[in-house]
Design an enzyme around this catalytic site. Structure first.
Site, PDB file in Angstrom:
ATOM      1  CD  GLU A  75       2.264  -9.169 -42.919  1.00 38.10           C
ATOM      2  OE1 GLU A  75       3.013 -10.177 -42.992  1.00 38.10           O
ATOM      3  OE2 GLU A  75       1.038  -9.243 -42.806  1.00 38.10           O
ATOM      4  CD  GLU A 135      -0.160 -11.777 -34.061  1.00 38.42           C
ATOM      5  OE1 GLU A 135      -1.381 -11.732 -34.303  1.00 38.42           O
ATOM      6  OE2 GLU A 135       0.713 -11.540 -34.913  1.00 38.42           O
ATOM      7  CE  LYS A 189       0.364 -14.807 -36.684  1.00 36.63           C
ATOM      8  NZ  LYS A 189       1.447 -14.289 -37.548  1.00 36.63           N
ATOM      9  CD  GLU A 193       4.137 -18.221 -39.751  1.00 33.48           C
ATOM     10  OE1 GLU A 193       4.024 -17.033 -39.378  1.00 33.48           O
ATOM     11  OE2 GLU A 193       4.181 -18.551 -40.952  1.00 33.48           O
TER      12      GLU A 193
END
Length: 363
Positions: free
Chosen positions: A281, A331, A334, A343
């Site tokens: 990542e 996303e 999260k 995030e």
């Protein structure tokens, strides 16, 4: 964060009647160019992308696989089995990392039969998917539930793959920079004491199996914590943070290389000097935190893409670095606090429009 061959170009000379012929004709020049292309490993450093699914607006897996094909993204990482995604990957020729979720570690460690079933249902069943690695756990931390089961789970999954005739698929685990200490200068890098004891049998397993260690590396957090300048974190030239490691005289022009080489140094100190590192990542958020913006994310991803395909790190120059960008989509599922809203915003694509948020090429 749950929270991405040495190039050897040989020149051949021919001698005939004392005359050296160095590809002096067009045909010989053509043959030489083919030979150079053959010796240049064009796949080792290709970028992959992480397909996280913690959102209520993520496209369905068949759409996502179609996007990977449309944008010529050759590799994917996914964080747990998803039958719809695995079916969509059939025949796609996309190289694939599949994670064993942390919550499954103890169950798979306690029973070889459970590991055999996991491999049968999630790997063997999809014989036309190009599995490359199984990552048993992601950022597993000492002392957390299932951590003590990590090495046994890895061994059981490896045995299950071998029994199924799939020993070409490498078994590893994914760790992160929080497992390392003394990372400046990189030559001093080592595992934190609690991680060294925890990961030592894992390193031995990886060495024995010739599998890489997967590591999540984020230069963003160094910038966010004010440890380094924005330029140094974005892999931009002429940063005032550039430095020479006094222990080996290697020159560091960006924070990514410094992180990566501190991992290699830690592995050398732990009997894993022969291991490769896959950057499982890496990315940059587009909003929600200091320096999180579309222009910075665009700069980081493009600079990283070019760097890992071409340069290698100072400790391993000329060796392409297999790297996975986090992530394909933002996303919104999260769980975050006001201090870590970023995030949710690592995606290169908008999940609703399916469009790139900034310019990037993957091939």
């Amino acid at each position: 964060m749950v929270r991405f061959k040495h190039i050897k170009i040989k020149y051949y000379f021919m001698k005939m009647s004392g005359v050296r012929m160095l590809a002096s004709s067009p045909m010989l020049l053509f043959l030489l160019s083919l030979l150079m292309a053959y010796n240049f490993d064009t796949t080792a450093g290709q970028i992959g992308v992480c397909f996280g699914q913690m959102g209520n607006n993520i496209p369905n897996p068949s759409e996502v696989v179609a996007m990977f094909k449309q944008y010529s993204i050759p590799r994917m990482r996914m964080y747990g089995p998803n039958p719809d995604a695995l079916n969509a990957l059939r025949g796609s020729n996309i190289e694939f990392i599949l994670d064993v979720p942390n919550g499954d570690l103890k169950r798979l460690a306690d029973s070889q039969a459970e590991a055999n079933t996991w491999v049968r249902d999630n790997v063997q069943k999809y014989n036309d998917v190009r599995f490359k690695y199984i990552s048993v756990g992601n950022e597993v931390k000492p002392g957390e539930p299932g951590a003590a089961a990590l090495i046994q789970a890895m061994q059981n999954i490896d045995r299950a793959l071998s029994a199924a005739g799939l020993s070409n698929i490498k078994v590893s685990t994914t760790t992160f920079m929080g497992a390392f200490a003394d990372t400046y200068p990189p030559s001093r890098g080592r595992f934190k004491d609690e991680y060294r004891n925890f990961l030592q049998p894992v390193i031995g397993f990886l060495v024995n199996k010739r599998s890489p260690l997967l590591v999540n590396i984020y230069t963003y957090f160094g910038y966010m914590n004010r440890d380094v300048s924005l330029q140094f974190a974005l892999l931009q030239p002429n940063s005032n943070n550039e430095f020479t490691d006094p222990n080996n005289q290697l020159r560091y022009l960006n924070f990514f290389d410094a992180n990566l080489d501190s991992v290699y140094a830690a592995l050398e100190k732990s009997g894993g000097g022969s291991l490769d590192v896959v950057v499982s990542e890496s990315g940059w958020p587009t909003q929600g935190g200091p320096g999180a913006s579309v222009p910075n994310a665009e700069a980081y991803v493009n600079n990283l893409r070019l760097h890992v395909n071409k340069n290698g790190s100072p400790k391993r120059p000329g060796k392409a670095i297999e790297t996975y960008i986090f992530a394909m989509f933002d996303e919104n599922g999260k769980q975050t606090s006001p201090n870590d809203e970023y995030e949710k915003y690592w995606g290169m694509f908008s999940p609703t429009t399916r469009q790139l948020k900034y310019g990037v090429k993957f091939n």
